[in-house]
Write a protein that holds these residues in place. Structure first.
Motif, PDB file in Angstrom:
ATOM      1  N   ASP A  34       0.811  -1.214   0.000  1.00 40.07           N
ATOM      2  CA  ASP A  34       0.000   0.000   0.000  1.00 40.07           C
ATOM      3  C   ASP A  34       0.849   1.272   0.000  1.00 40.07           C
ATOM      4  O   ASP A  34       0.342   2.341  -0.339  1.00 40.07           O
ATOM      5  CB  ASP A  34      -0.923   0.028   1.224  1.00 40.07           C
ATOM      6  N   ILE A  35       2.117   1.177   0.385  1.00 39.05           N
ATOM      7  CA  ILE A  35       2.969   2.374   0.445  1.00 39.05           C
ATOM      8  C   ILE A  35       4.218   2.252  -0.435  1.00 39.05           C
ATOM      9  O   ILE A  35       5.137   3.047  -0.319  1.00 39.05           O
ATOM     10  CB  ILE A  35       3.357   2.721   1.900  1.00 39.05           C
ATOM     11  N   THR A  36       4.239   1.249  -1.307  1.00 38.68           N
ATOM     12  CA  THR A  36       5.369   1.086  -2.218  1.00 38.68           C
ATOM     13  C   THR A  36       4.869   0.859  -3.637  1.00 38.68           C
ATOM     14  O   THR A  36       3.731   0.467  -3.860  1.00 38.68           O
ATOM     15  CB  THR A  36       6.265  -0.107  -1.822  1.00 38.68           C
ATOM     16  N   TYR A  37       5.761   1.108  -4.589  1.00 38.86           N
ATOM     17  CA  TYR A  37       5.519   0.799  -5.991  1.00 38.86           C
ATOM     18  C   TYR A  37       6.461  -0.338  -6.373  1.00 38.86           C
ATOM     19  O   TYR A  37       7.630  -0.322  -6.019  1.00 38.86           O
ATOM     20  CB  TYR A  37       5.853   1.984  -6.897  1.00 38.86           C
ATOM     21  N   ASP A  38       5.966  -1.315  -7.111  1.00 39.56           N
ATOM     22  CA  ASP A  38       6.802  -2.390  -7.648  1.00 39.56           C
ATOM     23  C   ASP A  38       7.233  -2.031  -9.061  1.00 39.56           C
ATOM     24  O   ASP A  38       6.482  -1.413  -9.815  1.00 39.56           O
ATOM     25  CB  ASP A  38       6.032  -3.705  -7.710  1.00 39.56           C
ATOM     26  N   PHE A  39       8.450  -2.448  -9.405  1.00 41.66           N
ATOM     27  CA  PHE A  39       8.970  -2.258 -10.753  1.00 41.66           C
ATOM     28  C   PHE A  39       9.406  -3.601 -11.308  1.00 41.66           C
ATOM     29  O   PHE A  39       9.846  -4.475 -10.565  1.00 41.66           O
ATOM     30  CB  PHE A  39      10.205  -1.341 -10.741  1.00 41.66           C
ATOM     31  N   GLU A  48      15.188  -8.362 -19.722  1.00 42.24           N
ATOM     32  CA  GLU A  48      14.902  -9.345 -18.672  1.00 42.24           C
ATOM     33  C   GLU A  48      16.173  -9.975 -18.115  1.00 42.24           C
ATOM     34  O   GLU A  48      16.294 -10.168 -16.910  1.00 42.24           O
ATOM     35  CB  GLU A  48      14.011 -10.446 -19.223  1.00 42.24           C
ATOM     36  N   GLU A  49      17.144 -10.308 -18.982  1.00 44.36           N
ATOM     37  CA  GLU A  49      18.373 -10.965 -18.502  1.00 44.36           C
ATOM     38  C   GLU A  49      19.193 -10.048 -17.596  1.00 44.36           C
ATOM     39  O   GLU A  49      19.889 -10.506 -16.697  1.00 44.36           O
ATOM     40  CB  GLU A  49      19.219 -11.515 -19.647  1.00 44.36           C
ATOM     41  N   ALA A  50      19.114  -8.747 -17.799  1.00 45.37           N
ATOM     42  CA  ALA A  50      19.833  -7.803 -16.934  1.00 45.37           C
ATOM     43  C   ALA A  50      19.155  -7.687 -15.574  1.00 45.37           C
ATOM     44  O   ALA A  50      19.791  -7.364 -14.578  1.00 45.37           O
ATOM     45  CB  ALA A  50      19.905  -6.434 -17.595  1.00 45.37           C
ATOM     46  N   PHE A  51      17.865  -7.964 -15.532  1.00 45.65           N
ATOM     47  CA  PHE A  51      17.070  -7.859 -14.304  1.00 45.65           C
ATOM     48  C   PHE A  51      16.985  -9.201 -13.577  1.00 45.65           C
ATOM     49  O   PHE A  51      16.452  -9.274 -12.476  1.00 45.65           O
ATOM     50  CB  PHE A  51      15.662  -7.377 -14.684  1.00 45.65           C
ATOM     51  N   ALA A  52      17.546 -10.247 -14.152  1.00 45.59           N
ATOM     52  CA  ALA A  52      17.360 -11.610 -13.659  1.00 45.59           C
ATOM     53  C   ALA A  52      17.846 -11.834 -12.237  1.00 45.59           C
ATOM     54  O   ALA A  52      17.280 -12.643 -11.508  1.00 45.59           O
ATOM     55  CB  ALA A  52      18.039 -12.597 -14.602  1.00 45.59           C
ATOM     56  N   LYS A  53      18.879 -11.156 -11.792  1.00 42.12           N
ATOM     57  CA  LYS A  53      19.425 -11.369 -10.449  1.00 42.12           C
ATOM     58  C   LYS A  53      18.680 -10.585  -9.379  1.00 42.12           C
ATOM     59  O   LYS A  53      18.958 -10.700  -8.205  1.00 42.12           O
ATOM     60  CB  LYS A  53      20.908 -11.009 -10.425  1.00 42.12           C
ATOM     61  N   ILE A  54      17.713  -9.781  -9.782  1.00 38.78           N
ATOM     62  CA  ILE A  54      16.928  -8.984  -8.849  1.00 38.78           C
ATOM     63  C   ILE A  54      15.578  -9.673  -8.647  1.00 38.78           C
ATOM     64  O   ILE A  54      14.842  -9.896  -9.597  1.00 38.78           O
ATOM     65  CB  ILE A  54      16.735  -7.545  -9.381  1.00 38.78           C
ATOM     66  N   SER A  55      15.273 -10.011  -7.397  1.00 36.81           N
ATOM     67  CA  SER A  55      13.994 -10.675  -7.143  1.00 36.81           C
ATOM     68  C   SER A  55      12.881  -9.664  -6.885  1.00 36.81           C
ATOM     69  O   SER A  55      11.716  -9.962  -7.111  1.00 36.81           O
ATOM     70  CB  SER A  55      14.109 -11.647  -5.976  1.00 36.81           C
ATOM     71  N   SER A  56      13.230  -8.475  -6.414  1.00 38.03           N
ATOM     72  CA  SER A  56      12.221  -7.460  -6.142  1.00 38.03           C
ATOM     73  C   SER A  56      12.853  -6.074  -6.187  1.00 38.03           C
ATOM     74  O   SER A  56      13.955  -5.873  -5.683  1.00 38.03           O
ATOM     75  CB  SER A  56      11.612  -7.703  -4.753  1.00 38.03           C
ATOM     76  N   LEU A  57      12.143  -5.132  -6.792  1.00 38.81           N
ATOM     77  CA  LEU A  57      12.564  -3.736  -6.815  1.00 38.81           C
ATOM     78  C   LEU A  57      11.337  -2.902  -6.465  1.00 38.81           C
ATOM     79  O   LEU A  57      10.327  -2.947  -7.164  1.00 38.81           O
ATOM     80  CB  LEU A  57      13.104  -3.338  -8.190  1.00 38.81           C
ATOM     81  N   ARG A  58      11.419  -2.204  -5.329  1.00 38.40           N
ATOM     82  CA  ARG A  58      10.300  -1.398  -4.854  1.00 38.40           C
ATOM     83  C   ARG A  58      10.767   0.014  -4.546  1.00 38.40           C
ATOM     84  O   ARG A  58      11.908   0.226  -4.155  1.00 38.40           O
ATOM     85  CB  ARG A  58       9.716  -1.967  -3.566  1.00 38.40           C
TER      86      ARG A  58
END
Length: 86
Positions: A34-39, A48-58
Motif C-alpha cells: 500500500d505504500i510502495t511501488y513495484d517495478f 529481462e536478462e539484466a534484471f534476472a538477479k533482482i527478485s524485487s525492486l520497490r
C-alpha cells in the motif's frame, strides 16, 4: 534498531519511524504494497536478462508532494551483492 539488522522493507520502515522519526505509521496500511511501488525490467527499460538477479525492486511512495528524491529497496536472488545486477 541497528541499521545493520535491517533485512526487509518492513524493517527499513520501522527504522525510519523509530530511529529517524519519520511520520510513517504501518498501522495505517494493510500491507507494505500500500505504500510502495513495484517495478519490473520493462518499467525501467532493462532487458529481462539484466534484471534476472533482482527478485524485487520497490520504491517507497513519496512522503510529501515536494519530495524530489526516492527510496528504493532492491532484493537480490542471492546473498552475494552483484554490482552488475544494478
Amino acid at each position: 534498531m541497528d541499521i545493520r539488522n535491517i533485512k526487509s522493507i518492513d524493517d527499513l520502515i520501522i527504522y525510519f519511524t523509530e530511529e529517524l522519526n519519520w511520520n510513517i505509521d504501518l498501522d495505517d496500511f494493510d500491507e507494505i504494497d500500500d505504500i510502495t511501488y513495484d517495478f519490473d525490467a520493462a518499467d525501467i527499460g532493462l532487458k529481462e536478462e539484466a534484471f534476472a538477479k533482482i527478485s524485487s525492486l520497490r520504491q517507497l511512495q513519496p512522503l510529501c508532494d515536494e519530495q524530489k528524491w526516492g527510496i528504493f529497496c532492491v532484493e537480490f536472488d542471492s546473498n552475494k551483492f552483484e554490482v552488475s545486477a544494478l
